[in-house]
Design a protein around this motif. Sequence first.
Motif, PDB file in Angstrom:
ATOM      1  N   GLU A 268      -0.441  -2.143   9.872  1.00  0.00           N
ATOM      2  CA  GLU A 268      -1.594  -1.821   9.025  1.00  0.00           C
ATOM      3  C   GLU A 268      -1.185  -1.615   7.574  1.00  0.00           C
ATOM      4  O   GLU A 268      -0.200  -0.936   7.279  1.00  0.00           O
ATOM      5  N   ASN A 269      -1.968  -2.232   6.679  1.00  0.00           N
ATOM      6  CA  ASN A 269      -1.792  -2.101   5.234  1.00  0.00           C
ATOM      7  C   ASN A 269      -0.402  -2.530   4.762  1.00  0.00           C
ATOM      8  O   ASN A 269       0.133  -1.973   3.803  1.00  0.00           O
ATOM      9  N   LYS A 270       0.162  -3.529   5.445  1.00  0.00           N
ATOM     10  CA  LYS A 270       1.477  -4.028   5.065  1.00  0.00           C
ATOM     11  C   LYS A 270       1.499  -5.542   5.240  1.00  0.00           C
ATOM     12  O   LYS A 270       0.873  -6.090   6.133  1.00  0.00           O
ATOM     13  N   LYS A 271       2.244  -6.209   4.348  1.00  0.00           N
ATOM     14  CA  LYS A 271       2.389  -7.659   4.421  1.00  0.00           C
ATOM     15  C   LYS A 271       3.786  -7.996   4.925  1.00  0.00           C
ATOM     16  O   LYS A 271       4.774  -7.488   4.392  1.00  0.00           O
ATOM     17  N   ASN A 272       3.866  -8.819   5.961  1.00  0.00           N
ATOM     18  CA  ASN A 272       5.136  -9.270   6.507  1.00  0.00           C
ATOM     19  C   ASN A 272       5.218 -10.788   6.418  1.00  0.00           C
ATOM     20  O   ASN A 272       4.228 -11.483   6.614  1.00  0.00           O
ATOM     21  N   ILE A 273       6.410 -11.284   6.120  1.00  0.00           N
ATOM     22  CA  ILE A 273       6.634 -12.718   5.983  1.00  0.00           C
ATOM     23  C   ILE A 273       7.643 -13.159   7.040  1.00  0.00           C
ATOM     24  O   ILE A 273       8.621 -12.459   7.300  1.00  0.00           O
TER      25      ILE A 273
ATOM     26  N   LEU B  30       1.648 -12.440   6.726  1.00  0.00           N
ATOM     27  CA  LEU B  30       0.656 -11.745   7.538  1.00  0.00           C
ATOM     28  C   LEU B  30       0.335 -10.421   6.853  1.00  0.00           C
ATOM     29  O   LEU B  30       1.136  -9.480   6.886  1.00  0.00           O
ATOM     30  N   ASP B  31      -0.813 -10.350   6.194  1.00  0.00           N
ATOM     31  CA  ASP B  31      -1.239  -9.161   5.466  1.00  0.00           C
ATOM     32  C   ASP B  31      -2.268  -8.441   6.334  1.00  0.00           C
ATOM     33  O   ASP B  31      -3.447  -8.795   6.347  1.00  0.00           O
ATOM     34  N   THR B  32      -1.807  -7.449   7.077  1.00  0.00           N
ATOM     35  CA  THR B  32      -2.634  -6.797   8.103  1.00  0.00           C
ATOM     36  C   THR B  32      -3.546  -5.745   7.492  1.00  0.00           C
ATOM     37  O   THR B  32      -3.089  -4.847   6.780  1.00  0.00           O
ATOM     38  N   GLU B  33      -4.833  -5.867   7.796  1.00  0.00           N
ATOM     39  CA  GLU B  33      -5.822  -4.911   7.305  1.00  0.00           C
ATOM     40  C   GLU B  33      -6.056  -3.788   8.302  1.00  0.00           C
ATOM     41  O   GLU B  33      -6.157  -2.635   7.920  1.00  0.00           O
TER      42      GLU B  33
ATOM     43  N   GLN C 110      -7.643  -5.324  18.665  1.00  0.00           N
ATOM     44  CA  GLN C 110      -8.176  -6.192  17.614  1.00  0.00           C
ATOM     45  C   GLN C 110      -7.304  -6.027  16.378  1.00  0.00           C
ATOM     46  O   GLN C 110      -7.047  -4.917  15.936  1.00  0.00           O
ATOM     47  N   VAL C 111      -6.854  -7.165  15.839  1.00  0.00           N
ATOM     48  CA  VAL C 111      -6.025  -7.168  14.635  1.00  0.00           C
ATOM     49  C   VAL C 111      -6.709  -8.039  13.599  1.00  0.00           C
ATOM     50  O   VAL C 111      -6.983  -9.213  13.855  1.00  0.00           O
ATOM     51  N   ASP C 112      -7.020  -7.484  12.444  1.00  0.00           N
ATOM     52  CA  ASP C 112      -7.611  -8.230  11.331  1.00  0.00           C
ATOM     53  C   ASP C 112      -6.540  -8.386  10.256  1.00  0.00           C
ATOM     54  O   ASP C 112      -5.897  -7.404   9.861  1.00  0.00           O
ATOM     55  N   TYR C 113      -6.365  -9.630   9.787  1.00  0.00           N
ATOM     56  CA  TYR C 113      -5.311  -9.891   8.812  1.00  0.00           C
ATOM     57  C   TYR C 113      -5.636 -11.113   7.962  1.00  0.00           C
ATOM     58  O   TYR C 113      -6.508 -11.901   8.293  1.00  0.00           O
ATOM     59  N   ILE C 114      -4.916 -11.232   6.858  1.00  0.00           N
ATOM     60  CA  ILE C 114      -5.008 -12.398   5.982  1.00  0.00           C
ATOM     61  C   ILE C 114      -3.774 -13.255   6.243  1.00  0.00           C
ATOM     62  O   ILE C 114      -2.653 -12.739   6.258  1.00  0.00           O
ATOM     63  N   LEU C 115      -3.991 -14.545   6.457  1.00  0.00           N
ATOM     64  CA  LEU C 115      -2.908 -15.472   6.743  1.00  0.00           C
ATOM     65  C   LEU C 115      -2.586 -16.289   5.504  1.00  0.00           C
ATOM     66  O   LEU C 115      -3.488 -16.842   4.869  1.00  0.00           O
ATOM     67  N   GLU C 116      -1.299 -16.348   5.168  1.00  0.00           N
ATOM     68  CA  GLU C 116      -0.816 -17.192   4.076  1.00  0.00           C
ATOM     69  C   GLU C 116       0.181 -18.191   4.643  1.00  0.00           C
ATOM     70  O   GLU C 116       0.877 -17.893   5.613  1.00  0.00           O
ATOM     71  N   ALA C 117       0.248 -19.363   4.041  1.00  0.00           N
ATOM     72  CA  ALA C 117       1.262 -20.361   4.381  1.00  0.00           C
ATOM     73  C   ALA C 117       1.952 -20.759   3.085  1.00  0.00           C
ATOM     74  O   ALA C 117       1.285 -21.149   2.121  1.00  0.00           O
ATOM     75  N   ASN C 118       3.264 -20.613   3.055  1.00  0.00           N
ATOM     76  CA  ASN C 118       4.046 -20.915   1.859  1.00  0.00           C
ATOM     77  C   ASN C 118       3.485 -20.208   0.620  1.00  0.00           C
ATOM     78  O   ASN C 118       3.299 -20.813  -0.427  1.00  0.00           O
ATOM     79  N   TYR C 119       3.164 -18.936   0.775  1.00  0.00           N
ATOM     80  CA  TYR C 119       2.673 -18.040  -0.283  1.00  0.00           C
ATOM     81  C   TYR C 119       1.281 -18.404  -0.804  1.00  0.00           C
ATOM     82  O   TYR C 119       0.865 -17.914  -1.851  1.00  0.00           O
ATOM     83  N   GLN C 120       0.544 -19.227  -0.087  1.00  0.00           N
ATOM     84  CA  GLN C 120      -0.820 -19.591  -0.474  1.00  0.00           C
ATOM     85  C   GLN C 120      -1.808 -19.051   0.557  1.00  0.00           C
ATOM     86  O   GLN C 120      -1.585 -19.203   1.762  1.00  0.00           O
ATOM     87  N   TYR C 121      -2.894 -18.462   0.087  1.00  0.00           N
ATOM     88  CA  TYR C 121      -3.940 -17.971   0.990  1.00  0.00           C
ATOM     89  C   TYR C 121      -4.416 -19.116   1.881  1.00  0.00           C
ATOM     90  O   TYR C 121      -4.679 -20.217   1.411  1.00  0.00           O
TER      91      TYR C 121
END
Length: 147
Positions: free
Chosen positions: A80-85, A99-102, A116-127
Amino acid sequence: MTKEIFLLLKGLQIEQSEDAQELETITPADYYRKDDKHYVIYEEMMEGFTDVTKNLIKFCDTSFEVRKKGLINVHMVFEENKKNITSYMTPYGNILIGLDTESILVEEKENQIRVQVDYILEANYQYLADCRIEMELRPREKGIGLM
């Protein structure tokens, strides 16, 4: 919760174009709990390939991890509230994903666990997309029923 379970796994991606893509899998799996962490182990096959990918999901109230070994190799960590690459290795090549987990929600009942996991997905540093993982665990002896 019993050792032999059915795992219902849904993934939803809402891309910038507002087209939602949903994937759903129901598969037999093994479950156990150790030191306040939940573990789910199962195997999957990719269409067009004969190799098996072994999966381990580990979760608690604040983190959700997915490890895949085989045809696909990755260790995804959602906190939660952390971005992992991490590097997502597929037969078609490697992708650097973020993986920027909300939020992570875990709901336990006697014969059911929902996550339930809500997150923002990036590929090669692009949303890439806003995403959600929904997971449900149920004892196998109860059957699949209405999951």
